[in-house]
Design a protein around this motif. Structure first.
Motif, PDB file in Angstrom:
ATOM      1  N   LYS A   1       0.942  -1.027   0.060  1.00 25.87           N
ATOM      2  CA  LYS A   1      -0.022   0.098   0.006  1.00 25.87           C
ATOM      3  C   LYS A   1       1.040   1.140  -0.086  1.00 25.87           C
ATOM      4  CE  LYS A   1      -3.935   2.149   2.511  1.00 25.87           C
ATOM      5  NZ  LYS A   1      -4.807   2.103   1.363  1.00 25.87           N
ATOM      6  N   LEU A   2       0.363   2.111  -0.686  1.00 25.72           N
ATOM      7  CA  LEU A   2       1.136   3.395  -0.702  1.00 25.72           C
ATOM      8  C   LEU A   2       0.946   4.240   0.581  1.00 25.72           C
ATOM      9  CD1 LEU A   2       0.077   5.113  -4.207  1.00 25.72           C
ATOM     10  CD2 LEU A   2       2.098   4.112  -3.580  1.00 25.72           C
ATOM     11  N   ASP A   3       1.990   4.940   0.947  1.00 23.08           N
ATOM     12  CA  ASP A   3       1.956   5.685   1.983  1.00 23.08           C
ATOM     13  C   ASP A   3       1.988   7.057   1.576  1.00 23.08           C
ATOM     14  OD1 ASP A   3       4.545   7.043   1.900  1.00 23.08           O
ATOM     15  OD2 ASP A   3       5.358   5.399   3.019  1.00 23.08           O
ATOM     16  N   PRO A   4       1.653   8.234   2.378  1.00 20.47           N
ATOM     17  CA  PRO A   4       1.206   9.430   1.856  1.00 20.47           C
ATOM     18  C   PRO A   4       2.490  10.354   1.423  1.00 20.47           C
ATOM     19  CG  PRO A   4       0.097   9.499   4.052  1.00 20.47           C
ATOM     20  CD  PRO A   4       1.075   7.955   3.726  1.00 20.47           C
ATOM     21  N   LEU A   5       3.708   9.962   2.032  1.00 20.56           N
ATOM     22  CA  LEU A   5       5.208  10.501   1.394  1.00 20.56           C
ATOM     23  C   LEU A   5       5.404   9.735  -0.083  1.00 20.56           C
ATOM     24  CD1 LEU A   5       7.197  10.964   4.349  1.00 20.56           C
ATOM     25  CD2 LEU A   5       5.925  12.360   2.939  1.00 20.56           C
TER      26      LEU A   5
ATOM     27  N   ARG B   1      -4.747  -1.020  -3.671  1.00 20.34           N
ATOM     28  CA  ARG B   1      -3.947  -0.214  -3.117  1.00 20.34           C
ATOM     29  C   ARG B   1      -3.445   0.935  -3.942  1.00 20.34           C
ATOM     30  NH1 ARG B   1      -1.770  -5.479  -3.064  1.00 20.34           N
ATOM     31  NH2 ARG B   1      -1.952  -6.549  -1.007  1.00 20.34           N
ATOM     32  N   LEU B   2      -4.508   1.803  -4.197  1.00 16.19           N
ATOM     33  CA  LEU B   2      -4.637   2.939  -5.127  1.00 16.19           C
ATOM     34  C   LEU B   2      -3.965   4.230  -4.586  1.00 16.19           C
ATOM     35  CD1 LEU B   2      -7.975   2.957  -6.770  1.00 16.19           C
ATOM     36  CD2 LEU B   2      -5.652   1.987  -7.680  1.00 16.19           C
ATOM     37  N   GLY B   3      -3.916   4.229  -3.176  1.00 19.34           N
ATOM     38  CA  GLY B   3      -3.518   5.360  -2.260  1.00 19.34           C
ATOM     39  C   GLY B   3      -3.505   4.972  -0.909  1.00 19.34           C
ATOM     40  N   SER B   4      -3.007   6.103  -0.027  1.00 16.85           N
ATOM     41  CA  SER B   4      -2.874   5.728   1.389  1.00 16.85           C
ATOM     42  C   SER B   4      -4.109   6.155   1.966  1.00 16.85           C
ATOM     43  CB  SER B   4      -1.855   7.034   1.745  1.00 16.85           C
ATOM     44  OG  SER B   4      -2.528   8.083   1.880  1.00 16.85           O
TER      45      SER B   4
END
Length: 896
Positions: free
Chosen positions: A215-219, A701-704
């Protein structure tokens, strides 16, 4: 996929009048070559049998489109393949779409460049806008409008980019090689080498996993967005200003510019914590530091490049006394650096100075406080010092050329690149205040206070411009605004940061009450203080996504227009300079569509030279992925902002809105009633979860940011965020959020002329509204686009999965009604008849999207019907489903 490419390229008698036969030769050549290369790669890796199966499915979906076979026969063929084979075929079609999209982008770039001949004014350009304004406004009115012009695009991390970053970069490498291959000045060896490299990169794209494993994290999202800045935005912005300056007066580049830096980028990436617990104060701090690193590096490189070329000798022009004094000061303060520059550039004072400026920018990036600039204003002062000296020596072209570009870049991006905006839900603030007053602050409340302290730190480090806007989701009253100011006092006492608290109105009720809330805001001392300090500027955000999800597309569009008109009138009566912030998504069901047309459809007085809008997900890369496309997009939007702010356009728009007011109310009321009768029916949320890949989309897991508010399956639409709502409907080929209810709304005006529900006597009034009212035309054109991307046959197969034939029949009946009436009102014989290029793109993609839809239906049906699947079987089916979701998104060029 050589056969696919061949089908795209050949002009058989059967296809002579089809979309394929209309494909321009250059585009056809690129599609054919890329398809052939992909076919070679697939055959080399998976064997000729895999390519043959891909070809079987391709032929079958085309035959189904021609009604030569049924969709049931296609489904039966897909059902015969093992799941692993379906996965490989889904990969093939997905890669193909990536390549077709790339070929179309290159063709669009060629078209843009071919139109820019300099012999005629390009439509929707800055030159066209200025030419029109010179006929419509007095010189002083034009100068005032240009001085007040603002365009504020705000990048958001809303999860609508389905492609992995690795896939995006692979496509970018293919893009470079395609440009090399097509370059007209390449020799035979260079062309052959580009062809070889294309094959190599396509092979790597095929071997790259399409799905994210983590999953992506915000950074991660911040770093992804930085690629748009590095590759496009930094270089494009001065070109926009130069274009405007050239249009305003002759001699651009030899005189002081009349165009000012009017673009200001913002970002929610790393700042938007509404519903995203992964965005913390620490993340916000890191986000702004990443942005600063990128912009300071870009400014340093630009100053160094310009400085090295500025070899004007003092033998041919004496620099100004101010520049000589500044150089002497540099010798006193930094003798070693000044001596080195003097040795490298003897008798070249302007070169010495700009290289000294570059060294100071580098020191700013390194945090070398002895040499660093304290603020962008200090840097601008040094650049203008050099500029003025060059003018004094007679070198005006040097002064107002590349140095002016650098000045514009500093004015636009500062040292922070984009203003980081914070967003949080009003209920979080209310709960935080309750806890603080009770003396029991929770961890979430402490995080709210830490966020405000972080805003203060950012302002101290990078200035107020870097972070001052605080957006409050679901603002219901002025108390929701007051809460933020009170929390700031709890966080920092009297040392509170500068805060411009922005109310966000999203629901139909909140939009209707928005002016009353603003009146309440004017009574708050903190707001009064800000208005006194900033020239009575106030910002209000309008949420398109949630209003459309609640009311349906037609009613939401009209309600948003009414809110804009009321807010513009409120601002005029209260002496407030209002900026409306449009929270638009990429998809048509979330306020998407052509941005320039949306601007021209705004209520009179609501633009006033200022336009602020969100740029979300895949839209960021679609609009800012290439300099030529970014330049055209920004020019089109700015053209519309300028024209929409003129008295003549405002008068025409206002008169049309007034004349068709009753018509709009009838359309809105009937469309909302039809929409709510479906979406608020008992069992609808559960049915929606069964007929669409809603649950599985979260696994992409498109974004955070979480896909829904709260845990578990959605019990109502309120639990579901607007993005997965739109994304899931697009996957089903229904596209319901873009059109549902509009047919019922149009019928309420058109009336019926018999049992067949043929349009009645009100049809001509609707046609007149379509011709004369930009808002109504935009509404129908966007719905037409959404309808064109809908496939009734395949949609029916998805809708049948839910076990509620009543819901399925209701959706399909509204589709039939909407399609018929949209065509009747627009006067078109088929969807997108007047938009040839878009119609061509949709028709070319449809069969191949069909192929992926059948693969997705195979997986979705099995997952919904089988309770006894093993973990391994479920995992393989989910892999197929997610690959098909990714491919359909690429094929439709749209997610959420």
């Amino acid at each position: 996929m050589a056969a696919i490419a061949s089908q795209q390229a050949d002009r058989s008698p059967v296809e002579r009048h089809s979309a394929v036969s209309e494909m321009p030769d250059e585009l056809r050549a690129d599609v054919r070559m890329l398809g052939e290369l992909l076919g070679r790669v697939i055959a080399e890796d998976g064997g000729p049998d895999l390519l043959a199966d891909v070809e079987r499915l391709r032929k079958a979906v085309i035959a189904a489109r021609r009604r030569e076979i049924s969709v049931d026969e296609v489904a039966s063929m897909v059902a015969e393949w093992p799941i692993d084979r379906c996965v490989q075929i889904a990969r093939a079609f997905t890669c193909y779409f990536h390549l077709v999209n790339l070929a179309e982008e290159h063709f669009r770039i060629r078209i843009l460049r071919s139109r820019d001949t300099g012999e005629a004014t390009l439509p929707e350009s800055l030159a066209q806008a200025v030419s029109a304004l010179k006929h419509d406004l007095r010189p002083d009115e034009l100068a005032r409008l240009i001085a007040e012009l603002e365009f504020r695009p705000v990048l958001t991390a809303h999860p609508t980019e389905a492609r992995r970053r690795a896939v995006v970069t692979a496509i970018q490498r293919i893009s470079v090689q395609l440009a090399e291959y097509n370059a007209p000045d390449r020799g035979a060896y260079e062309r052959e080498e580009a062809h070889r490299r294309l094959l190599e990169e396509i092979d790597l794209l095929w071997r790259t996993a399409q799905l994210r494993h983590t999953k992506l994290d915000p950074l991660d999202e911040v770093r992804t967005a930085m690629s748009a800045f590095d590759e496009t935005l930094f270089r494009t912005v001065p070109r926009i200003y130069r274009s405007l300056d050239t249009a305003l007066a002759e001699g651009s580049g030899t005189r002081e510019p009349q165009a000012k830096a009017f673009i200001r980028y913002g970002s929610w990436i790393g700042g938007d914590r509404d519903g995203n617990p992964n965005v913390t104060a620490r993340v916000t701090r890191e986000a702004v530091l990443i942005q600063a690193e990128h912009v300071l590096t870009a400014l340093e490189n630009a100053a160094t490049r310009i400085g090295r070329t500025l070899t004007a000798s003092s033998l041919y022009g004496t620099p100004s006394k101010e520049l000589r004094d500044a150089l002497a000061g540099a010798v006193d303060d930094h003798p070693e650096l000044a001596a080195e520059l003097g040795k490298r550039s003897p008798r070249e004072p302007h070169r010495q100075w700009l290289l000294f400026v570059a060294a100071r920018i580098a020191a700013t990036r390194r945090r070398d406080l002895d040499l660093a600039y304290r603020s962008p204003d200090d840097l601008l002062r040094d650049l203008r010092l050099c500029q003025a000296s060059l003018v004094a020596t007679g070198a005006a072209r040097q002064a107002y050329g590349e140095i002016q570009h650098l000045i514009w870049q500093v004015e636009t991006f500062g040292f922070h690149l984009a203003e980081l905006e914070v967003r949080q839900h009003s209920q979080v603030h209310a709960q935080a205040l309750e806890e603080i007053r009770a003396g029991t602050p929770s961890e979430r409340t402490e995080e709210v206070l830490a966020t405000i302290r972080m805003i203060a730190w950012i302002q101290e480090r990078f200035g107020v411009r870097a972070c001052s806007r605080y957006v409050v989701s679901f603002t219901r009253s002025a108390d929701d605004i007051a809460a933020v100011y009170e929390l700031a006092e709890h966080a920092l006492g009297p040392r509170t940061p500068v805060l411009d608290v922005v109310p966000l109105f999203e629901s139909g009720e909140d939009l209707a009450n928005s002016a009353d809330v603003l009146s309440g805001m004017l009574r708050l001392p903190a707001v009064q203080k800000r208005l006194a300090a900033n020239g009575r500027r106030l910002e209000v955000m309008l949420g398109y996504s949630d209003s459309a999800k609640e009311l349906g597309p037609a009613a939401a569009t009209l309600k948003l227009y009414d809110a804009q008109a009321e807010l513009a009138a409120w601002a005029l009566s209260n002496d407030v300079r209002l900026t409306l912030f449009h929270g638009r998504g990429g998809a048509l069901g979330r306020g998407g569509g052509p941005a320039n047309r949306a601007v021209l459809a705004q209520a009179p007085g609501s633009v006033a030279g200022r336009f602020k809008v969100t740029e979300q997900g895949e839209v960021i890369f679609a609009r800012y992925g290439h300099p030529a496309i970014a330049l055209r997009h920004i020019e089109q939007v700015t053209n519309a902002v300028l024209l929409a702010s003129t008295p003549s356009v405002e008068a025409r728009t206002g008169e049309a809105a007034s004349r068709f007011r009753l018509l709009a109310e009838r359309v809105a009321s009937a469309s909302e009633q039809a929409y709510r009768s479906l979406t608020e029916a008992s069992g609808f949320p559960e049915w929606f979860g069964l007929v669409s890949p809603l649950e599985e989309i979260g696994s992409l897991r498109l974004g955070s940011r979480p896909a829904r508010r709260g845990l578990g399956a959605p019990r109502s639409l309120d639990d579901l965020r607007a993005i997965p709502w739109v994304f899931a409907w697009a996957q089903t080929r229904v596209n319901l959020p873009g059109w549902y209810g509009l047919g019922s709304g149009l019928l309420a005006v058109a009336g019926e002329a018999g049992a067949g529900q043929e349009p009645g006597p009100g049809l001509e009034e609707l046609r007149q509204a379509y011709r004369e009212w930009p808002l109504f035309a935009s509404l129908l054109d966007n719905a037409e686009m959404s309808l064109a991307k809908t496939d009734r046959q395949i949609a029916a197969r998805y809708l049948a999965l839910g076990g509620r034939q009543d819901f399925a029949d209701q959706v399909l009946a509204e589709y039939d009604l909407t399609r018929k009436l949209v065509l009747a009102v627009t006067g078109h014989s088929r969807l997108l008849e007047s938009r040839r290029v878009l119609s061509l793109a949709v028709q070319l993609r449809d069969p191949y999207v069909d192929a992926l839809s059948h693969l997705q239906l195979r997986a979705l049906s099995a997952l919904r019907a089988e309770d006894t699947l093993s973990d391994e079987e479920r995992e393989r089916l989910e892999t197929l489903l997610l690959l098909s979701v990714n491919g359909v998104a690429a094929g439709l060029q749209n997610t959420g």
